[in-house]
Design an enzyme around this catalytic site. Structure first.
Site, mmCIF file in Angstrom:
data_model
loop_
_atom_site.group_PDB
_atom_site.id
_atom_site.type_symbol
_atom_site.label_atom_id
_atom_site.label_comp_id
_atom_site.label_asym_id
_atom_site.label_seq_id
_atom_site.Cartn_x
_atom_site.Cartn_y
_atom_site.Cartn_z
ATOM 1 N N TRP A 39 0.843 -1.211 0.000
ATOM 2 C CA TRP A 39 0.000 0.000 0.000
ATOM 3 C C TRP A 39 0.880 1.264 0.000
ATOM 4 C CZ3 TRP A 39 0.305 3.501 4.105
ATOM 5 C CH2 TRP A 39 0.928 3.053 5.279
ATOM 6 N N GLU A 85 7.217 8.532 13.970
ATOM 7 C CA GLU A 85 7.460 7.931 12.648
ATOM 8 C C GLU A 85 8.312 8.850 11.773
ATOM 9 O OE1 GLU A 85 6.694 4.935 11.665
ATOM 10 O OE2 GLU A 85 5.119 4.261 13.011
ATOM 11 N N GLU A 115 8.946 1.760 6.274
ATOM 12 C CA GLU A 115 8.566 2.607 7.414
ATOM 13 C C GLU A 115 8.253 4.044 6.987
ATOM 14 O OE1 GLU A 115 8.076 2.335 10.664
ATOM 15 O OE2 GLU A 115 8.474 0.213 10.905
ATOM 16 N N HIS A 143 4.741 5.435 6.819
ATOM 17 C CA HIS A 143 3.902 5.663 8.010
ATOM 18 C C HIS A 143 3.803 7.153 8.368
ATOM 19 C CE1 HIS A 143 4.970 1.286 9.343
ATOM 20 N NE2 HIS A 143 4.240 1.327 8.244
ATOM 21 N N GLU A 161 8.882 -2.646 17.640
ATOM 22 C CA GLU A 161 7.914 -2.867 16.559
ATOM 23 C C GLU A 161 6.584 -3.357 17.139
ATOM 24 O OE1 GLU A 161 8.248 -1.905 13.570
ATOM 25 O OE2 GLU A 161 10.315 -2.135 12.890
ATOM 26 N N THR A 165 4.796 -0.354 18.717
ATOM 27 C CA THR A 165 4.121 0.508 17.734
ATOM 28 C C THR A 165 2.903 -0.209 17.145
ATOM 29 O OG1 THR A 165 5.792 -0.166 16.123
ATOM 30 C CG2 THR A 165 6.043 2.014 17.086
ATOM 31 N N ASP A 179 1.967 -3.499 9.326
ATOM 32 C CA ASP A 179 3.396 -3.402 8.949
ATOM 33 C C ASP A 179 4.284 -3.604 10.171
ATOM 34 O OD1 ASP A 179 2.634 -2.736 6.377
ATOM 35 O OD2 ASP A 179 3.452 -0.697 6.410
ATOM 36 N N GLU A 180 3.887 -2.952 11.273
ATOM 37 C CA GLU A 180 4.711 -3.026 12.490
ATOM 38 C C GLU A 180 4.793 -4.472 12.987
ATOM 39 O OE1 GLU A 180 6.159 -0.401 12.674
ATOM 40 O OE2 GLU A 180 4.915 1.402 12.830
ATOM 41 N N HIS A 224 7.164 -6.431 10.817
ATOM 42 C CA HIS A 224 8.556 -6.093 11.159
ATOM 43 C C HIS A 224 8.952 -6.733 12.491
ATOM 44 C CE1 HIS A 224 8.125 -2.160 8.608
ATOM 45 N NE2 HIS A 224 8.250 -3.237 7.869
HETATM 46 FE FE LIG Z 1 8.117 0.059 12.866
HETATM 47 FE FE LIG Z 2 6.294 2.677 11.700
#
Ligand SMILES: [Fe+2]
Ligand SMILES: [Fe+2]
Length: 320
Positions: free
Chosen positions: A23, A66, A102, A105, A155, A158, A187-188, A191
């Site tokens: 995305w 971020e 990242e 974000h 991670e 977040t 995403d976090e 990761h």
């Molecule tokens: Fe992150």
């Molecule tokens: Fe992030």
């Protein structure tokens, strides 16, 4: 690091998403090429009025955290075993690709906040510039073991906070903002799984040193990446505690979450089952196993101020 490096390409493939498939911020924002743009922005501004003061403070703080990505990238590039001068170094490639993911974000949150009409962008921009200029010190030095404990923890932290913000936004009717924060939290989590696997693999080959690094990081506590946060005209670090209180007050990230993240890491790395350790590492393991219940008792006692703290980022008059 050299031992793991041969697998980095496979790990990038496993944990990061190809650029043309992932995305992008524009997927969640009004299209400025469209004739509906002003209508869409108007809707965001109307819906934003339903969200409370503390919510905006937290969203701003999360966005600034971020946006301080240059600090994190330069820190990780400096870790032992990472070498951006060596074109073949897999770790440098990991850091670049992780950074590239990242970067979306802060980008998407920043644009949304700008369109919301609820916040003072200039004050926010000053804080962001301060935070990047101030840098950070997360106490890991250049040690990869300590850094991977930190990133595994962070991670997940977040993930928790973006996910909770998503829920509040959704409950208050800002569905698009909810979706946006939800996808960031995804995403976090991805990761987190990557960094946790790095640690897992190190535990397999160097359990004693890995255990000591884990203990070291938890003993000194995980410093949040924005711990140097300040508002314009103020001294370094003076805004962090109130930002953190605000996040606790609305339940976005609490001291209980901190303990639960520690518990998850202990389970993920099967700390209780580690038996192939020397005496020092055994002590570290026992310390870590006992830590969550000790911290839980402390977390229970923490009192958070009931009233909102007035930040320059969000002016209450604009929220009426
Ligand atoms: Fe992150
Ligand atoms: Fe992030």
């Amino acid at each position: 690091m050299q031992f793991l490096e041969k697998d980095v390409n496979a790990l990038i493939e496993k944990y990061l998403i190809p650029i043309d498939k992932i995305w992008q911020p524009s997927d969640f924002l009004p299209n400025s090429e469209s004739d509906n743009f002003f209508e869409d922005v108007k809707e965001i501004r109307e819906l934003s009025k339903e969200l409370p003061y503390d919510f905006w403070v937290v969203l701003v703080g999360d966005m600034i955290t971020e946006e301080a990505l240059p600090t994190y990238e330069s820190w990780l590039m400096d870790v032992e075993g990472v070498n951006q001068m060596d074109g073949q170094n897999g770790w440098a490639k990991w850091v670049r690709h992780w950074t590239a993911e990242e970067n979306r974000h802060g980008d998407v949150l920043n644009k949304y906040l700008y369109l919301s009409g609820r916040v003072n962008m200039k004050e926010i921009e000053k804080t962001t510039q301060y935070l990047i200029a101030d840098g950070f010190d997360i106490g890991t030095a250049r040690d990869p073991y300590k850094n991977f404990v930190y990133t595994s923890f962070q991670e997940l932290a977040t993930y928790v906070s973006h996910n909770r913000v998503a829920k509040i936004a959704k409950d208050k009717g800002s569905l698009q903002l909810g979706k946006m924060c939800k996808i960031i939290s995804g995403d976090e989590m991805r990761h987190h799984h990557a960094y946790a696997e790095f640690v897992d693999r190190i535990f397999k080959v160097d359990p004693n040193q890995m255990m000591l690094a884990f203990q070291y990081m938890m003993k000194q506590k995980i410093a949040m990446p924005a711990h140097f946060l300040r508002e314009s005209g103020a001294k370094i670090s003076t805004a962090f505690d109130e930002f953190s209180n605000t996040a606790q007050r609305i339940g976005v990230y609490t001291s209980l979450d901190y303990v639960e993240i520690l518990e998850k890491l202990i389970i993920r790395w099967e700390i209780d089952r580690m038996t192939n350790l020397n005496e020092e590492a055994e002590k570290a393991r026992d310390y870590l196993m006992a830590l969550p219940s000790r911290m839980m008792r402390l977390a229970d006692r923490i009192k958070i101020p009931e009233n909102s703290f007035q930040f320059k980022w969000v002016e209450p008059a604009r929220l009426k």
